[in-house]
Scaffold this active site. Structure first.
Site, PDB file in Angstrom:
ATOM      1  N   HIS A  41      28.847   4.248  -6.996  1.00  0.00           N
ATOM      2  CA  HIS A  41      28.324   5.488  -6.435  1.00  0.00           C
ATOM      3  C   HIS A  41      27.117   5.174  -5.563  1.00  0.00           C
ATOM      4  O   HIS A  41      26.803   4.000  -5.298  1.00  0.00           O
ATOM      5  CB  HIS A  41      27.979   6.482  -7.548  1.00  0.00           C
ATOM      6  N   HIS A  44      24.603   2.630  -6.831  1.00  0.00           N
ATOM      7  CA  HIS A  44      24.991   1.234  -6.637  1.00  0.00           C
ATOM      8  C   HIS A  44      24.774   0.798  -5.192  1.00  0.00           C
ATOM      9  O   HIS A  44      24.426  -0.357  -4.931  1.00  0.00           O
ATOM     10  CB  HIS A  44      26.460   1.050  -7.008  1.00  0.00           C
TER      11      HIS A  44
END
Length: 306
Positions: A41, A44
């Site tokens: 997501h 990250h």
């Protein structure tokens, strides 16, 4: 030997075995590792960008580690989206995606594991026995297999990154552990792969975690006990919501040991919270700095960015 495909082609090289990984990292220069369990997501992405700024070659590991899931936890339903994850990595200029199988990481049932010690028995460790043993064991294996110069973790998992740093120091690993600030959605909820489990109503209730941290920060000038009380009041109210927030723990701790910060604590502490909303368990935290009182000035400052 596997031919390495640079990220400049727009296609990170996806490897699954230790031999393929060694080939991919031949002549890699300065290497940064971003360990993940996939379901990547925006949080990250910030880790990858930080890694990209600090290294010649960026490796993202994607591995749902069974060793850190306890009985009844969400190992079987944890999202596994390697194709989508690889596309995210391509967009962020990642060079190598290391996606090992369980058999690659654990060819036999591990007899030797890495224990977290006393810090690993508190908070997350108390709620999830064996969790940090699983985390440290897989992180140590990933560090050994990749051999990075640095590894990037998110500060949302504050206790985890503190324990990883301690492992690296205690075991004399020549690796820099870099922390990236917690990323939040516009409503304040900390970005997490588990947020996809939340219904709209559950998400609305889950925002109490952010409000509790914010209330604690706003009370920092009155000292540690006031921080705890203000955050607890928000969680107590959220326990009456529909659906309710079921707190696991709320703690103000010394980041070096994760033991409770005393009433006269000075310096940077961590205000940490874990709670369940529906079937989803969420964690969050923020730093809070307490400074010595000076004449005409109350002790405590708001040091967190929420």
């Amino acid at each position: 030997m596997t031919e390495r495909t640079p990220a400049t082609t727009g296609r990170p090289l996806v490897v699954h075995t230790a031999e393929e990984l060694r080939g991919a990292l031949a002549d890699a220069g300065r290497v940064a590792l971003v360990p993940t369990m996939g379901a990547l997501h925006t949080g990250h992405r910030t880790l990858m960008r930080l890694a990209r700024d600090r290294a010649d070659t960026v490796v993202v590991s994607v591995f749902v580690n069974p060793l850190q899931f306890g009985p009844g936890e969400d190992f079987d339903r944890y999202p596994r989206t390697l194709d989508t994850d690889s596309a995210v990595c391509a967009e962020e200029g990642v060079d190598v995606v290391f996606a090992p199988t369980v058999a690659t990481m654990y060819p036999t049932e591990p007899m030797v594991t890495v224990q977290a010690g006393a810090m690993g028995e508190l908070l997350e460790g108390a709620s999830r026995p064996g969790f940090f043993t699983g985390v440290l064991t897989v992180v140590s294996k990933l560090l050994h297999l990749v051999g990075p110069d640095l590894a990037v973790f998110g500060q949302k998992d504050a206790q985890q990154i503190a324990i990883v740093r301690r492992m690296v120091a205690d075991l004399s690993m020549p690796i820099e552990i870099v922390g990236a600030p917690t990323l939040r959605d516009p409503d304040g909820l900390a970005v997490s792969s588990r947020n996809v489990y939340l219904s709209d109503d559950e998400r609305a209730s889950a925002l109490a975690l952010h409000r509790a941290l914010r209330a604690g920060l706003d009370s920092a000038a009155d000292g540690p006990d006031a921080v705890r009380a203000a955050a607890r009041a928000v969680l107590d109210g959220a326990a009456e919501a529909d659906p309710p927030v079921e707190p696991d723990y709320l703690a103000l701790v010394d980041p070096a040991t994760f033991t409770d910060a005393p009433a006269d604590f000075e310096g940077e502490a961590v205000l940490a919270v874990a709670a369940r909303v529906g079937s989803t368990r969420l964690i969050d935290n923020t730093p809070v700095t307490f400074t010595p009182a000076r004449p005409g000035r109350a002790a405590g400052t708001d040091a967190g960015a929420l």
